[in-house]
Each structure stands twice: as structure tokens, then as C-alpha cells.
Write a protein that holds these residues in place. Structure first.
Motif, PDB file in Angstrom:
ATOM      1  N   LYS A 184       0.814  -1.216   0.000  1.00 60.91           N
ATOM      2  CA  LYS A 184       0.000   0.000   0.000  1.00 60.91           C
ATOM      3  C   LYS A 184       0.846   1.263   0.000  1.00 60.91           C
ATOM      4  CE  LYS A 184      -3.974  -2.090   2.314  1.00 60.91           C
ATOM      5  NZ  LYS A 184      -4.902  -2.016   3.488  1.00 60.91           N
ATOM      6  N   ARG A 185       2.152   1.115   0.222  1.00 60.84           N
ATOM      7  CA  ARG A 185       3.058   2.255   0.211  1.00 60.84           C
ATOM      8  C   ARG A 185       4.248   1.952  -0.694  1.00 60.84           C
ATOM      9  NH1 ARG A 185       4.962   4.192   5.785  1.00 60.84           N
ATOM     10  NH2 ARG A 185       5.148   1.973   6.287  1.00 60.84           N
ATOM     11  N   VAL A 186       5.062   2.959  -0.939  1.00 61.98           N
ATOM     12  CA  VAL A 186       6.235   2.809  -1.801  1.00 61.98           C
ATOM     13  C   VAL A 186       7.441   2.459  -0.939  1.00 61.98           C
ATOM     14  CG1 VAL A 186       7.791   3.951  -3.425  1.00 61.98           C
ATOM     15  CG2 VAL A 186       5.330   4.442  -3.493  1.00 61.98           C
ATOM     16  N   GLU A 187       8.061   1.353  -1.236  1.00 63.76           N
ATOM     17  CA  GLU A 187       9.229   0.908  -0.484  1.00 63.76           C
ATOM     18  C   GLU A 187      10.520   1.402  -1.126  1.00 63.76           C
ATOM     19  OE1 GLU A 187       9.790  -3.256   1.253  1.00 63.76           O
ATOM     20  OE2 GLU A 187      11.096  -3.327  -0.517  1.00 63.76           O
ATOM     21  N   VAL A 188      11.424   1.902  -0.292  1.00 66.51           N
ATOM     22  CA  VAL A 188      12.789   2.209  -0.719  1.00 66.51           C
ATOM     23  C   VAL A 188      13.702   1.281   0.066  1.00 66.51           C
ATOM     24  CG1 VAL A 188      14.591   3.943  -0.935  1.00 66.51           C
ATOM     25  CG2 VAL A 188      12.185   4.616  -1.136  1.00 66.51           C
ATOM     26  N   LEU A 189      14.385   0.414  -0.632  1.00 71.65           N
ATOM     27  CA  LEU A 189      15.218  -0.616  -0.013  1.00 71.65           C
ATOM     28  C   LEU A 189      16.682  -0.351  -0.330  1.00 71.65           C
ATOM     29  CD1 LEU A 189      15.601  -3.404   1.388  1.00 71.65           C
ATOM     30  CD2 LEU A 189      15.157  -4.456  -0.838  1.00 71.65           C
ATOM     31  N   GLU A 190      17.489  -0.187   0.712  1.00 68.17           N
ATOM     32  CA  GLU A 190      18.931   0.006   0.520  1.00 68.17           C
ATOM     33  C   GLU A 190      19.660  -1.309   0.704  1.00 68.17           C
ATOM     34  OE1 GLU A 190      22.880   2.243   2.364  1.00 68.17           O
ATOM     35  OE2 GLU A 190      21.162   1.787   3.653  1.00 68.17           O
ATOM     36  N   PHE A 191      20.443  -1.693  -0.291  1.00 68.26           N
ATOM     37  CA  PHE A 191      21.397  -2.785  -0.155  1.00 68.26           C
ATOM     38  C   PHE A 191      22.726  -2.169   0.255  1.00 68.26           C
ATOM     39  CE2 PHE A 191      18.271  -5.056  -2.613  1.00 68.26           C
ATOM     40  CZ  PHE A 191      18.414  -6.384  -2.208  1.00 68.26           C
ATOM     41  N   PHE A 192      23.298  -2.668   1.350  1.00 71.40           N
ATOM     42  CA  PHE A 192      24.520  -2.080   1.885  1.00 71.40           C
ATOM     43  C   PHE A 192      25.441  -3.175   2.405  1.00 71.40           C
ATOM     44  CE2 PHE A 192      22.257  -2.994   5.710  1.00 71.40           C
ATOM     45  CZ  PHE A 192      23.215  -3.138   6.699  1.00 71.40           C
ATOM     46  N   PHE A 193      26.651  -2.763   2.759  1.00 68.19           N
ATOM     47  CA  PHE A 193      27.631  -3.652   3.388  1.00 68.19           C
ATOM     48  C   PHE A 193      28.408  -2.813   4.390  1.00 68.19           C
ATOM     49  CE2 PHE A 193      32.081  -5.524   2.997  1.00 68.19           C
ATOM     50  CZ  PHE A 193      31.835  -6.575   3.862  1.00 68.19           C
ATOM     51  N   TYR A 194      28.479  -3.288   5.629  1.00 66.40           N
ATOM     52  CA  TYR A 194      29.174  -2.506   6.652  1.00 66.40           C
ATOM     53  C   TYR A 194      30.630  -2.229   6.291  1.00 66.40           C
ATOM     54  CZ  TYR A 194      25.392  -2.692  10.113  1.00 66.40           C
ATOM     55  OH  TYR A 194      24.204  -2.522  10.779  1.00 66.40           O
ATOM     56  N   GLY A 195      31.252  -3.105   5.531  1.00 66.78           N
ATOM     57  CA  GLY A 195      32.651  -2.901   5.171  1.00 66.78           C
ATOM     58  C   GLY A 195      32.865  -1.953   4.009  1.00 66.78           C
ATOM     59  N   CYS A 196      31.786  -1.453   3.412  1.00 67.47           N
ATOM     60  CA  CYS A 196      31.891  -0.586   2.233  1.00 67.47           C
ATOM     61  C   CYS A 196      32.075   0.872   2.649  1.00 67.47           C
ATOM     62  CB  CYS A 196      30.630  -0.743   1.385  1.00 67.47           C
ATOM     63  SG  CYS A 196      30.431   0.517   0.116  1.00 67.47           S
ATOM     64  N   PRO A 197      33.161   1.522   2.245  1.00 65.95           N
ATOM     65  CA  PRO A 197      33.370   2.922   2.626  1.00 65.95           C
ATOM     66  C   PRO A 197      32.334   3.859   2.021  1.00 65.95           C
ATOM     67  CG  PRO A 197      35.036   2.227   1.050  1.00 65.95           C
ATOM     68  CD  PRO A 197      34.302   0.989   1.468  1.00 65.95           C
ATOM     69  N   HIS A 198      31.799   3.510   0.858  1.00 60.71           N
ATOM     70  CA  HIS A 198      30.802   4.365   0.218  1.00 60.71           C
ATOM     71  C   HIS A 198      29.464   4.275   0.952  1.00 60.71           C
ATOM     72  CE1 HIS A 198      33.699   4.976  -2.956  1.00 60.71           C
ATOM     73  NE2 HIS A 198      33.853   3.669  -3.037  1.00 60.71           N
ATOM     74  N   CYS A 199      29.146   3.098   1.475  1.00 59.28           N
ATOM     75  CA  CYS A 199      27.948   2.962   2.316  1.00 59.28           C
ATOM     76  C   CYS A 199      28.104   3.801   3.587  1.00 59.28           C
ATOM     77  CB  CYS A 199      27.716   1.499   2.684  1.00 59.28           C
ATOM     78  SG  CYS A 199      27.401   0.410   1.282  1.00 59.28           S
ATOM     79  N   PHE A 200      29.293   3.791   4.144  1.00 54.99           N
ATOM     80  CA  PHE A 200      29.595   4.583   5.334  1.00 54.99           C
ATOM     81  C   PHE A 200      29.414   6.071   5.048  1.00 54.99           C
ATOM     82  CE2 PHE A 200      33.135   6.789   7.660  1.00 54.99           C
ATOM     83  CZ  PHE A 200      32.542   6.785   8.914  1.00 54.99           C
ATOM     84  N   GLU A 201      29.908   6.519   3.906  1.00 55.71           N
ATOM     85  CA  GLU A 201      29.786   7.929   3.534  1.00 55.71           C
ATOM     86  C   GLU A 201      28.336   8.321   3.272  1.00 55.71           C
ATOM     87  OE1 GLU A 201      32.193   8.093   0.080  1.00 55.71           O
ATOM     88  OE2 GLU A 201      34.098   7.927   1.153  1.00 55.71           O
ATOM     89  N   LEU A 202      27.561   7.405   2.726  1.00 54.82           N
ATOM     90  CA  LEU A 202      26.175   7.704   2.376  1.00 54.82           C
ATOM     91  C   LEU A 202      25.265   7.762   3.598  1.00 54.82           C
ATOM     92  CD1 LEU A 202      24.195   8.160   0.001  1.00 54.82           C
ATOM     93  CD2 LEU A 202      23.846   5.670  -0.038  1.00 54.82           C
TER      94      LEU A 202
END
Length: 217
Positions: free
Chosen positions: A48-66
Motif C-alpha cells: 500500500k506504500r512505496v518501499e525504498v530498499l537500501e542494499f549495503f555492506f558494513y565494510g563498504c566505505p561508500h555505504c559509510f559515507e552515504l
């Protein structure tokens, strides 16, 4: 972006996008560059709503920055949309940190631990792939290490690990961080050109998906 290999350019249907929420800058989307259609769309948790799903990895520096940018953006998320995270798993080396997330989720301490896990890895250089090190770390943050260890090893967490592997593949994830909107649109900072440019694209994809929801009602 942390890539497993170079992103594939997928053909995507172009759509007329308009009617963004007030105060949101319009993005000029280019299919195959700013976003791509998921080849095999997946069901979302709340249709019933719009889902935004983030795929991430704790070891990823770009995920950390984001991460801090996501936290700021979440304050602007419309009520008809919701956000959730899922650890990406490309190979066995990614499993321990995915289990750390799922154990925190099982104990209801994701909000307490999520940022700390990123900081420990990227600012302090702590190896949280090691189970004993991880348990000492969570204990220092006031979380029962025995309970966390039991959750880490539980069958339910193992099942979520397998589900995360399957969804990483099903959504065509090639690197992290990656975002999936409504189970059918994939985008990322790599595709949009920067972390900052990602969010106008997400906003517009959310608006598009919500119009599609309305048309189906």
C-alpha cells in the motif's frame, strides 16, 4: 561505489515524470544511467506504500559515507513511502557482517548499533568479522553479548542470510550502496553521479511509483 563488477546498462522504459512533492528539486532522469528497471520485480513488505530498499555492506566505505545523507533525507520522506535496509551478500566473506545486522534486528537494537558498527570498522579499524570481537564490541555498548551471540547463530538469522543472498541476485545488485524503489526501479550513487544526486532521483522514482499505485486503486 563498491563494485563486484561494472554495472550493466539495462534498457528501461522511459516515463513522463511530474508532480513532485513541494520543495523537491526535479531530476532529469535518464533510463539506463540514473536508474534501471529490475528485470524480475519483487514484492515489497507493504504494497500500500512505496518501499525504498537500501542494499549495503558494513565494510563498504561508500555505504559509510552515504549513511549520514540517508539519515538526513529520511526526515523528508513522504508518508506514503517507507525505507528499509538489507545487507547485500555476494560471497561468504560478506556473511559475518550481514549476520551482525540481522542479529541486531532480531534483538531490536538496529538503531542503537547501526551507526556504531560503521564507525567501528571505518574510523577505528576494528575487525567485526570476528565473532568474539563483535560480541565484545556490542557488550561495550550495553547489549547482552550472550543474547546477541545466540541471535547471531540462530536459524532465523541463517534464513535471513539466505534470503539476502537471493534478493541480492534477484534485484540484479552489482555493487553497494544500491537502492530499489517499489521492488522495480534500481538506482545508486554510481548511476546518478554522486551521493548528493542520488536523492532527487529517489524522490522522483517514489513519485512515479506512487502515481502507479494510485492508478491501480
Amino acid at each position: 561505489m563498491t563494485d563486484r563488477r561494472q554495472f550493466l546498462n539495462l534498457a528501461a522504459a522511459s516515463a513522463a515524470l511530474a508532480c513532485l512533492p513541494a520543495g523537491v528539486a526535479r531530476a532529469t532522469l535518464v533510463a539506463g544511467r540514473d536508474y534501471a528497471l529490475v528485470e524480475f520485480p519483487q514484492p515489497t513488505l507493504d504494497p500500500k506504500r512505496v518501499e525504498v530498499l537500501e542494499f549495503f555492506f558494513y565494510g563498504c566505505p561508500h555505504c559509510f559515507e552515504l549513511e549520514p545523507l540517508i539519515n538526513r533525507w529520511l526526515k523528508t520522506l513522504p508518508r506514503h513511502a517507507y525505507f528499509r535496509r538489507l545487507p547485500a551478500i555476494f560471497n561468504d566473506a560478506w556473511v559475518p557482517l550481514a549476520k551482525a545486522y540481522f542479529a541486531a534486528e532480531a534483538l531490536g537494537v538496529v538503531e542503537k548499533l547501526h551507526g556504531d558498527l560503521f564507525n567501528a570498522i571505518h574510523l577505528q579499524g576494528i575487525n567485526l568479522n570476528n565473532r568474539d570481537t563483535l560480541l565484545r564490541f556490542v557488550a561495550q555498548r550495553g547489549i547482552d553479548a550472550a543474547k546477541f551471540g545466540a541471535a547471531y547463530d540462530a536459524f532465523g538469522v541463517q534464513a535471513k542470510v539466505q534470503q539476502a543472498r537471493d534478493l541480492t541476485s534477484a534485484y540484479g545488485i552489482e555493487g553497494v550502496p544500491s537502492m530499489i524503489v517499489d521492488g522495480k526501479y534500481r538506482t545508486s550513487s554510481s548511476m546518478t553521479g554522486s551521493h548528493e544526486k542520488l536523492f532527487p532521483v529517489l524522490n522522483e522514482l517514489i513519485a512515479l511509483a506512487w502515481r502507479q499505485h494510485a492508478a491501480q486503486r
